[in-house]
Scaffold this active site. Sequence first.
Site, PDB file in Angstrom:
ATOM      1  N   ARG A  95      56.908  11.264  45.024  1.00  0.00           N
ATOM      2  CA  ARG A  95      55.678  11.624  44.318  1.00  0.00           C
ATOM      3  C   ARG A  95      54.928  12.726  45.065  1.00  0.00           C
ATOM      4  O   ARG A  95      54.402  13.653  44.480  1.00  0.00           O
ATOM      5  CB  ARG A  95      54.746  10.411  44.231  1.00  0.00           C
ATOM      6  CG  ARG A  95      55.092   9.467  43.142  1.00  0.00           C
ATOM      7  CD  ARG A  95      54.039   8.392  43.102  1.00  0.00           C
ATOM      8  NE  ARG A  95      54.214   7.390  44.149  1.00  0.00           N
ATOM      9  CZ  ARG A  95      53.306   6.490  44.462  1.00  0.00           C
ATOM     10  NH1 ARG A  95      52.136   6.490  43.853  1.00  0.00           N
ATOM     11  NH2 ARG A  95      53.541   5.586  45.373  1.00  0.00           N
ATOM     12  N   SER A 125      48.306   7.518  41.388  1.00  0.00           N
ATOM     13  CA  SER A 125      49.675   7.042  41.277  1.00  0.00           C
ATOM     14  C   SER A 125      50.663   8.186  41.085  1.00  0.00           C
ATOM     15  O   SER A 125      51.744   8.195  41.656  1.00  0.00           O
ATOM     16  CB  SER A 125      49.813   6.075  40.103  1.00  0.00           C
ATOM     17  OG  SER A 125      49.004   4.954  40.320  1.00  0.00           O
ATOM     18  N   GLU A 168      48.424   8.647  25.954  1.00  0.00           N
ATOM     19  CA  GLU A 168      49.634   9.419  26.242  1.00  0.00           C
ATOM     20  C   GLU A 168      50.118  10.215  25.042  1.00  0.00           C
ATOM     21  O   GLU A 168      50.694  11.294  25.179  1.00  0.00           O
ATOM     22  CB  GLU A 168      50.743   8.482  26.733  1.00  0.00           C
ATOM     23  CG  GLU A 168      50.424   7.769  28.054  1.00  0.00           C
ATOM     24  CD  GLU A 168      49.453   6.597  27.906  1.00  0.00           C
ATOM     25  OE1 GLU A 168      49.202   6.147  26.764  1.00  0.00           O
ATOM     26  OE2 GLU A 168      48.928   6.123  28.934  1.00  0.00           O
TER      27      GLU A 168
END
Lengths: 310, 274
Positions: free
Chosen positions: A7, A34, A55
């Site tokens: 990430r 996140s 989304e």
Amino acid sequence: MAKYSLRHAFAEALVDLGKKYPNLVALEADLQDSTQSIQFMKAFPERYIQVGIAEQNMMGIAAGLALSGKIPVTHTFACFASMRACEQVRTSIAYPKLNVKIFVSHCGVSAGTAGTSHHAIEDIAIMRAIPNMTVIAPGDAREMRQAAEAAIRYDGPAYVRVGAGEAEDVYTETHHFEIGKATVLRDGNDATIISTGQLMYEAVCASDELRKQGKKIRVLQMGTVKPIDREVILEAAEETGFIVTIEEHNVVGGLGGAVAEVAAEIGKAKVRRLGIQDRFSPVGTAAYILGEEMLTINDIIVSLLEFVKE
Amino acid sequence: MAQCYDIEYLRELARQSRIDVIKMLEAAKSGHPGGSLSEIEILVALYGHVMKHDNDNINMKDRDRFVLSKGHGIPGLYAVMANLDYWPREDLLSLRTVNSRFQGHPDRVRLPGLEASTGSLGQGLSIAIGYALASKLDNDAYRVYCVIGDGESQEGQIWEAALSAPKFKLDNLVCILDYNKGQIDGFVKDVMPLEPIADKWKAFGWHVIKVDGHDIDELIRAFEEAASIKGKPTFILADTVKGKGVSFMEGLIDWHGVAPNKEEAEQALKELGA
Ligand SMILES: Cc1ncc(C[n+]2csc(CCOP(=O)(O)OP(=O)(O)O)c2C)c(N)n1
């Protein structure tokens, strides 16, 4: 060997790419820590679009931005991008072949103890079935950085898997990621392991272990699941006869499915698919789940030896 | 600032577009007359006067953008754009045939000039927001218009989009509801009621204007008002009649997605003065 969070590798790469590409914009759906898109937000607040927990709207907005010549990069978890917003990705983005980059964190079972709702073991299969879509699953930080740049440079829709945890470094400086091309990580003609995503580390370790026993196992990292590198599968089929695939995904429709399709068409190799065996992944740490699903180095070795003996 | 326009010319554009819709659907033997006829004046006001666009230069950088979110209404847009010389009117008769640029739902890859590929209801307003955000990033390069359906407004994504545009202060965005009261399985008020619609959009932070969706003057005034509003997007609630212009189609759910046969088309064309 060193480890690094994928990430973070991706987020850092995106900030660099943001400097290089002024038309790059990032979209986030309330997961900025996140996904680590917070790094892009800090570097380029004016090019950061927070859409909230929506989304589907995010994918549509990304489509409109791409239609206006921007390079939108969406951020959310793999399960939400591929399933909640699946049809938006298909119809608003892939159908008109728009230049949207869907980077998804917490792919596979890397969301771990968050639970099965947050795992994504179906996303490769779903995205692979959408025409015009490119599907990428980098395995370590170096491959992640290279894949991020390749995806941004590529003109068209791309879905890029980013694991939540740390990945062991496997790529050496000479390895180079290219969309649609597998990387040969180990040579050998006794059998082939084809990996995608972070499990390339387990694949390489299994090969190294078997090499000590005199067995030379080829390892191919399929950093791009679609378009799949047919050429290396053909060679592996002809030269080694046995192919084991390994992925953090359902064996239905993912890397295993993709490799089996090619192998069946050329009719030259036996294929065994390691991955989640078509059941909902259990809950636990990612390492625990991979153990439960028989995806450890030892499992690969045992499975491979059995397979070749059969 | 009111610009002058020729209302008779625009009315004629609407009449001619309706004629083309009927001819197209009859030739294709399928398609959606109800929603293609109800939206005509909205499209005529936009393409005939309000929007900055150029049929000779479809990629003109700062052209205003239009997204038909209710993609099944595309015959109406094909017709209006044909009458503004985007493509030959004769080509419209290839609607829904193999390899035609004029598909049953818009495909912008096949038909450049369209700004979005829609057809799956609920997705277009988000795309329009993307366009509007890009325009803002590029210093208000152009304005964006999006037509949605009332049935379509039952989709969750419409409300995700409705919630987000005011946050981004998209005063360059106008969403127009073609409020024709019908969908496939019945009247909107029976299938899944939407009222009070204006209150909902107001509550979401939009500047709301109610108009007669068949009155071109009123529509143009609403678009001018929208252009003067700063800091928030505008929602135009356009009161329309499904199947407008053809007596036996008006207000009837049955004409949502059925093409007129030869006799029906002849009757319709006669009423439209073809
Ligand atoms: C997501 C989705 N669900 C269902 C359909 C099928 N469908 C096509 S038109 C329509 C009704 C649309 O009603 P409305 O939005 O009011 O359009 P109009 O009356 O203006 O034609 C439906 C359900 C669709 N195209 N997309």
